[in-house]
Scaffold this motif. Structure first.
Motif, PDB file in Angstrom:
ATOM      1  N   LEU A  13       0.839  -1.193  -0.001  1.00  0.00           N
ATOM      2  CA  LEU A  13       0.108   0.001   0.168  1.00  0.00           C
ATOM      3  C   LEU A  13       0.712   1.271  -0.008  1.00  0.00           C
ATOM      4  N   ASP A  18      -2.662   0.792  -4.880  1.00  0.00           N
ATOM      5  CA  ASP A  18      -2.990   0.007  -3.729  1.00  0.00           C
ATOM      6  C   ASP A  18      -3.013  -1.421  -4.317  1.00  0.00           C
ATOM      7  N   SER A  19      -3.650  -1.351  -5.257  1.00  0.00           N
ATOM      8  CA  SER A  19      -3.951  -2.985  -6.026  1.00  0.00           C
ATOM      9  C   SER A  19      -2.474  -3.582  -6.537  1.00  0.00           C
ATOM     10  N   PRO A  40      -4.556   5.075   0.611  1.00  0.00           N
ATOM     11  CA  PRO A  40      -5.423   4.020   0.196  1.00  0.00           C
ATOM     12  C   PRO A  40      -6.356   3.928   1.635  1.00  0.00           C
TER      13      PRO A  40
END
Length: 241
Positions: A13, A18-19, A40
Motif C-alpha cells: 500500500l 494499492d492494487s 489508500p
C-alpha cells in the motif's frame, strides 16, 4: 553472507497505488512516478481503531490483516527505520511548547505499536518481532525470518513500513516515497537466493526504500536484481526459477 527463500504471497500500500495490478505496472515502468494522490483506504481495520493509529501503522496493519485473511502463518516481523516518528514528533513539539502530552500519543509512540495492533485486531496470538536497522531494516528483517524458519516455523510474514516524516527531518530523510507498507509471506526454499556483495564505486544515492526496491525487482521478470542500503552495502538477489 548467503541465504535463500520462497515467497508465497505479497501485498503493498502507498499513496495513489494499492492494487496488485498497480504495483506490477509500477515495477515494470520505472520512469513513472505513481506515488501521488490520496492515501489508500484500510477496510480491514475497524474505524475506531484506525482513528487512533498513525498513518504508517494503519498501512502496515491493513497490509498484515489482508495477508492473514488468506494465509496461515507461524510468526510475523515488522521492520521500520523510523517507526512512530510522526507521533514522537508531536510529543516533542508539545514538550518544547510546555504543553501536556496526550496519553494516547505517549503509549503508542513505541516502535512495536503496529505489531501490537495487528494481534489485537486479528485476535491471533502470533509471536512478533519489531526491528529497526536504519536503511538496512528490511534486509535485516529477512535475516530474522531465516532464523525463525530455521527454528521450525513454516511461514513467516514480514511487514516493512514507514509513515509520514515530521518536517523537522526533511533535510535528513527522503520522504518522496512515504508513507508505504510492503508485506510478504516467506517460507524456506531456493527460488530466490540472496548474497551480500560490495557496492560499486559509482553507485547513485539510494532513494527508494529497501522493501520497494525488492518488490520492484521481484515483480519484474529480471533473473537478478539488487537491493541497496546505502553506498556501502548491497544485497544481490538471483531468481533460480
Amino acid at each position: 553472507m548467503k541465504f535463500s527463500l520462497d515467497i508465497l504471497d505479497w501485498r503493498a500500500l502507498a499513496a495513489g497505488i494499492d492494487s496488485c495490478e498497480n504495483w506490477i505496472q509500477w515495477a515494470n515502468q520505472p520512469d513513472i512516478n505513481m506515488f501521488s494522490g490520496e492515501l489508500p483506504k484500510t477496510p480491514h481495520i475497524p474505524m475506531m481503531s484506525a482513528r487512533r493509529m498513525s498513518i504508517g501503522s494503519r498501512l502496515a496493519v491493513n497490509t498484515g490483516l489482508s495477508l492473514l485473511a488468506s494465509n496461515n502463518i507461524d510468526a510475523a516481523i515488522f521492520t521500520s527505520r523510523h517507526g512512530e516518528l510522526e507521533r514522537t514528533g508531536r510529543i516533542l513539539h508539545a514538550l518544547a511548547d510546555e504543553q501536556s502530552t496526550s496519553p494516547t500519543e505517549f503509549s503508542m509512540s513505541v516502535h512495536n505499536t503496529a505489531a501490537g495492533w495487528l494481534t489485537i485486531i486479528s485476535k491471533v496470538p502470533l509471536p512478533i518481532t519489531s526491528l529497526a536497522a536504519g536503511n538496512d531494516s528490511f534486509q535485516q528483517g529477512l535475516l530474522e525470518a531465516q532464523a525463525i524458519l530455521a527454528g521450525g516455523a513454516s511461514r513467516v510474514m514480514l511487514i516493512d513500513f514507514e509513515g509520514e516524516i515530521p518536517p523537522m527531518y526533511d533535510k535528513s530523510v527522503n520522504s518522496e516515497f512515504l508513507p508505504y507498507a510492503v508485506g510478504i509471506i516467506l517460507t524456506a526454499g531456493d527460488t530466490l537466493q540472496c548474497s551480500n556483495v560490495p557496492s560499486p564505486d559509482d553507485i547513485d544515492a539510494v532513494t527508494l526504500p529497501q522493501s520497494l526496491q525488492f518488490l520492484r525487482g521481484y515483480l519484474t521478470s529480471s533473473p537478478n536484481f539488487n537491493v541497496d542500503a546505502d553506498k556501502r552495502r548491497r544485497w544481490q538477489w538471483v531468481r533460480t526459477l
